[in-house]
Design an enzyme around this catalytic site. Structure first.
Site, short mmCIF file in Angstrom:
data_model
loop_
_atom_site.label_atom_id
_atom_site.label_comp_id
_atom_site.label_asym_id
_atom_site.label_seq_id
_atom_site.Cartn_x
_atom_site.Cartn_y
_atom_site.Cartn_z
CG HIS A 72 -7.01 -64.98 18.81
ND1 HIS A 72 -7.39 -63.85 19.49
CD2 HIS A 72 -7.67 -66.01 19.42
CE1 HIS A 72 -8.24 -64.17 20.46
NE2 HIS A 72 -8.43 -65.48 20.44
CD GLU A 73 -7.81 -69.59 18.35
OE1 GLU A 73 -7.54 -70.10 19.47
OE2 GLU A 73 -8.84 -68.90 18.15
CG HIS A 130 -6.04 -68.93 23.13
ND1 HIS A 130 -6.41 -68.44 24.37
CD2 HIS A 130 -6.91 -68.38 22.24
CE1 HIS A 130 -7.45 -67.62 24.24
NE2 HIS A 130 -7.76 -67.57 22.95
CD GLU A 146 -9.59 -63.80 23.97
OE1 GLU A 146 -9.74 -63.20 22.88
OE2 GLU A 146 -9.61 -65.05 24.05
#
Length: 500
Positions: free
Chosen positions: A266-267, A270, A296
């Site tokens: 997930h990160e 980003h 996001e």
């Protein structure tokens, strides 16, 4: 008023130099915040609060400078190209909001946020909401004051929401959350009634070093640029930085290595967005991200549409088995990564479907706090009631209830809806990536992520904040923002997994 092309050019050059200094100061503040959450000793808070306050005040002064206002006025009627117009639009919007906020309020907000972090950490560790209540009350009051300063005639929560998503609008956010609640709850109920049990390939516990090596391998596989990033741990995983230095953090749960793997991917999403921003535009809106819904969407794209996909597990299963000593098939890992939990208490550990009920809950609570329809001391009870209503579980402690998130600690009220907006946009983008990238599944299965990175860079990253959110979605996909793709994707995927 600039009247010649030479006058316009001179004004724009002075304007852009000021804008770059503004960005550099903001980025310096971001490094201080990263350090406080990752590296700083606990006793450093009093000094860090003052340092962060000074940086925030300086940033505010640069953004509200009278000379900047004069340049914006001169450039408002000038003959600018499309990129220059975009820069002026973005700076004007930030300036017009900031100029209404007193410097002392900016300073108080920053200092209160820095001071709140250790209070929240201790209250969470001690399961003591009362120890955090006064801090939360102060933050809510400050954010109300902030919203009122910007526009006293509008809904204060709407004003705060626009801090994080300035273009899609609170009506769009509420409509999306309503759609997700209406469409996902019946699906979740059908899954709960299913007699299918998905695989659970993990037994015992896995130490931090072992999991750290695994998530590093995942970042290598996906194409993280280590020359412009680093991996650390934090109580609440996050990513921050610039196109030259985009860092990620994760955290480790001893008995659930998928938690760290999912949060790291997930990160990574980003960070790869940040690393994909145009380097030559650093310091201007053209080199900055397009706010949090789009940000996001990038993390959710990689976490869900890649990291939770069957092709990814065909690729990555041997790596997990090698690192953890497991002996599971790609199908078993795929099932474990997509299990829908019936004891879903923690948002960052939530599955892909029930996650959005966590967002609905937080959205409703923080909206009511800001509007004055809910008192701070009522939060634990209302939180627990809504958990039971939306997710069928009730926290036994405030640590696993209303104290679990960091966002209200740093004043990020209005932020939560962007998580669901981003998930919805991720599904829309995934549909178009799949259509445009030749054999998307085969590309993932082979670990050849270059074409996917190229598509996202071409359609999203390289534009920075040139387009408004809705225009960027149109530019990338040829159509308006829509929740239909996410609903279809979720229904098809999970009904197949659970045979319901």
């Amino acid at each position: 008023m600039a009247t010649t092309s030479e006058d316009v050019e001179s004004t724009y050059e002075a304007f852009i130099d000021h804008v770059k200094r503004l960005h550099y100061v903001g980025d310096a503040g971001g490094v201080l915040q990263w350090d406080q959450q990752v590296m700083m000793p606990d006793a450093g808070t009093p000094a860090r609060a003052k340092q962060s306050s000074a940086i925030s005040t300086l940033h505010h002064e640069l953004l509200t400078d009278d000379q900047l206002a004069g340049w914006l006025d001169e450039l408002g009627d000038a003959d600018l190209d499309a990129e220059q117009e975009a820069v002026v639009r973005e700076v004007r919007r930030d300036h017009e909001r900031a100029v209404r906020v007193p410097s002392d309020l900016v300073e108080r907000l920053s200092e209160a946020s820095s001071n709140a972090l250790p209070v929240w950490k201790e209250a969470k560790a001690d399961d003591d909401f009362d120890a955090f209540a006064d801090t939360l009350r102060e933050m809510v009051d400050l954010r109300r004051e902030y919203a009122e300063a910007i526009d006293p005639d509008r809904d204060p929560y709407e004003v705060l929401f626009e801090e994080y998503e300035p273009y899609l609008g609170i009506d769009t956010a509420e409509a999306v959350l309503t759609t997700l609640r209406e469409e996902l709850v019946p699906l979740i109920d059908d899954i709960a009634a299913s007699d299918v049990t998905l695989a659970s390939p993990f037994e015992g516990t896995y130490d931090d070093d072992t999991q750290h090596a695994l998530v590093e391998a995942a970042l290598d596989t996906l194409g993280y640029d280590w020359d412009r990033g680093r991996l650390d741990t934090a109580p609440h995983p996050f990513s921050t930085g610039t196109q030259f230095d985009a860092r990620v953090t994760t955290r480790f749960t001893p008995d659930d290595p998928l938690d760290a793997l999912g949060s790291t991917i997930h990160e990574f999403g980003h960070a790869t967005y940040t690393q994909g921003l145009p380097r030559e535009e650093y310091g201007t809106p053209l080199g900055d991200n397009r706010d949090l819904s789009v940000h996001e969407s990038q993390s959710r794209f990689w976490e869900n549409h890649v990291g939770r996909s069957r092709p990814f597990w065909d690729l990555f299963a041997p790596t997990v088995n090698d690192h953890l000593g497991t002996d599971a098939t790609p199908r078993e890992f795929y099932e474990a990564a997509n299990e829908v939990y019936d004891d879903n208490l923690i948002r960052v550990e939530a599955d892909e479907l029930t996650y959005h009920m966590h967002i609905v809950l937080r959205f409703e609570i923080e909206r009511d706090l800001i509007r004055g329809d809910l008192e701070v001391e009522e939060v634990p009870q209302v939180w627990n009631d809504k958990m039971e209503q939306y997710l069928g579980v009730r926290p036994d402690t405030d640590a696993e209830g209303c104290l679990q998130d960091i966002h209200w600690t740093n004043g990020a009220i209005g932020y939560f809806p962007t998580y669901s907006l981003g998930s919805v946009l991720a599904a829309q983008l995934a549909h178009h990536v799949d259509a445009d990238v030749d054999d998307f599944d085969g590309t993932v299965r082979a670990g050849e992520f270059g074409p996917i990175h190229e598509w996202l860079t071409e359609h999203i990253h390289r534009h920075g904040a040139r387009y408004t959110t809705d225009d960027l979605i149109e530019e990338a996909t040829g159509e308006a923002f829509s929740a239909d793709y996410f609903v279809e994707y979720a229904d098809e995927k999970y009904r197949d997994l659970y045979d319901c």
